[in-house]
Design a protein around this motif. Structure first.
Motif, PDB file in Angstrom:
ATOM      1  N   PRO A  12       2.172   3.922   2.663  1.00  0.00           N
ATOM      2  CA  PRO A  12       2.644   3.564   3.996  1.00  0.00           C
ATOM      3  C   PRO A  12       3.297   2.371   4.125  1.00  0.00           C
ATOM      4  N   ASN A  13       4.251   1.992   5.343  1.00  0.00           N
ATOM      5  CA  ASN A  13       4.957   0.847   5.374  1.00  0.00           C
ATOM      6  C   ASN A  13       4.020  -0.250   5.861  1.00  0.00           C
ATOM      7  N   ASP A  21      -6.630   1.845   4.063  1.00  0.00           N
ATOM      8  CA  ASP A  21      -6.935   3.191   4.194  1.00  0.00           C
ATOM      9  C   ASP A  21      -8.330   3.566   3.524  1.00  0.00           C
ATOM     10  N   ASP A  22      -9.289   4.293   3.958  1.00  0.00           N
ATOM     11  CA  ASP A  22     -10.299   4.641   3.292  1.00  0.00           C
ATOM     12  C   ASP A  22     -10.301   5.847   2.576  1.00  0.00           C
ATOM     13  N   ARG A  33      -7.787   2.025  -0.187  1.00  0.00           N
ATOM     14  CA  ARG A  33      -6.370   1.633  -0.779  1.00  0.00           C
ATOM     15  C   ARG A  33      -6.105   0.480   0.224  1.00  0.00           C
ATOM     16  N   ILE A  34      -5.548  -0.433  -0.081  1.00  0.00           N
ATOM     17  CA  ILE A  34      -4.897  -1.636   0.534  1.00  0.00           C
ATOM     18  C   ILE A  34      -3.448  -1.762   0.046  1.00  0.00           C
ATOM     19  N   VAL A  35      -2.612  -1.774   0.935  1.00  0.00           N
ATOM     20  CA  VAL A  35      -1.150  -1.783   0.680  1.00  0.00           C
ATOM     21  C   VAL A  35      -0.617  -3.435   1.296  1.00  0.00           C
ATOM     22  N   SER A  36      -0.410  -4.166   0.550  1.00  0.00           N
ATOM     23  CA  SER A  36       0.110  -5.640   1.132  1.00  0.00           C
ATOM     24  C   SER A  36       1.629  -5.663   0.830  1.00  0.00           C
ATOM     25  N   HIS A  37       2.389  -6.225   1.534  1.00  0.00           N
ATOM     26  CA  HIS A  37       3.827  -6.523   1.298  1.00  0.00           C
ATOM     27  C   HIS A  37       4.206  -7.981   1.575  1.00  0.00           C
ATOM     28  N   ASP A  98       5.972  -4.069  -2.711  1.00  0.00           N
ATOM     29  CA  ASP A  98       4.305  -3.701  -2.291  1.00  0.00           C
ATOM     30  C   ASP A  98       3.416  -3.932  -3.317  1.00  0.00           C
ATOM     31  N   THR A  99       2.435  -4.400  -2.973  1.00  0.00           N
ATOM     32  CA  THR A  99       1.162  -4.670  -3.703  1.00  0.00           C
ATOM     33  C   THR A  99       0.271  -3.582  -3.478  1.00  0.00           C
TER      34      THR A  99
END
Length: 111
Positions: A12-13, A21-22, A33-37, A98-99
């Motif tokens: 995801p952006n 997101d579970d 899942r975790i996406v950091s920027h 992205d992390t």
């Protein structure tokens, strides 16, 4: 029955805000899942969770800070287990990239 997916496709952006997101959600375990920027936790407050957390950085880099002042840097492949009610926050994630984190939250009889 089974469910197949890819943690990286699609990502995801997360440029404007972290995305959570579970992947699996059950009564005593949750995989996220975790996406950091480049995001960090808010300056005020700490994560103080009722669950234990095992978290791994799959891509990118990050730093966690604990309320006792300890700081832990995490790079690709690093993981850490955080006991329930251990106050912590994300103090840094690598900017302009992205992390991607994989977090497993679980309970046991001590929670």
């Amino acid at each position: 029955m089974f469910k197949q997916a890819n943690l990286f496709n699609p990502l995801p952006n997360a440029e404007n805000s972290e995305v959570f997101d579970d992947i699996v959600k059950r009564p005593f375990v949750r995989i996220e899942r975790i996406v950091s920027h480049g995001q960090t936790s808010p300056d005020e407050g700490w994560y103080d969770q009722d669950e234990h957390e095992w978290v791994m950085v799959l891509e990118g880099e990050a730093e966690l800070t604990f309320d006792n002042g300890q700081m832990v840097k995490l790079v690709r492949g690093d993981h850490i287990e955080i006991s329930a009610h251990t106050k912590h926050k994300v103090s840094w994630t690598k900017p302009n990239t992205d992390t991607v984190w994989l977090a497993v939250f679980y309970r046991d009889e001590s929670c």
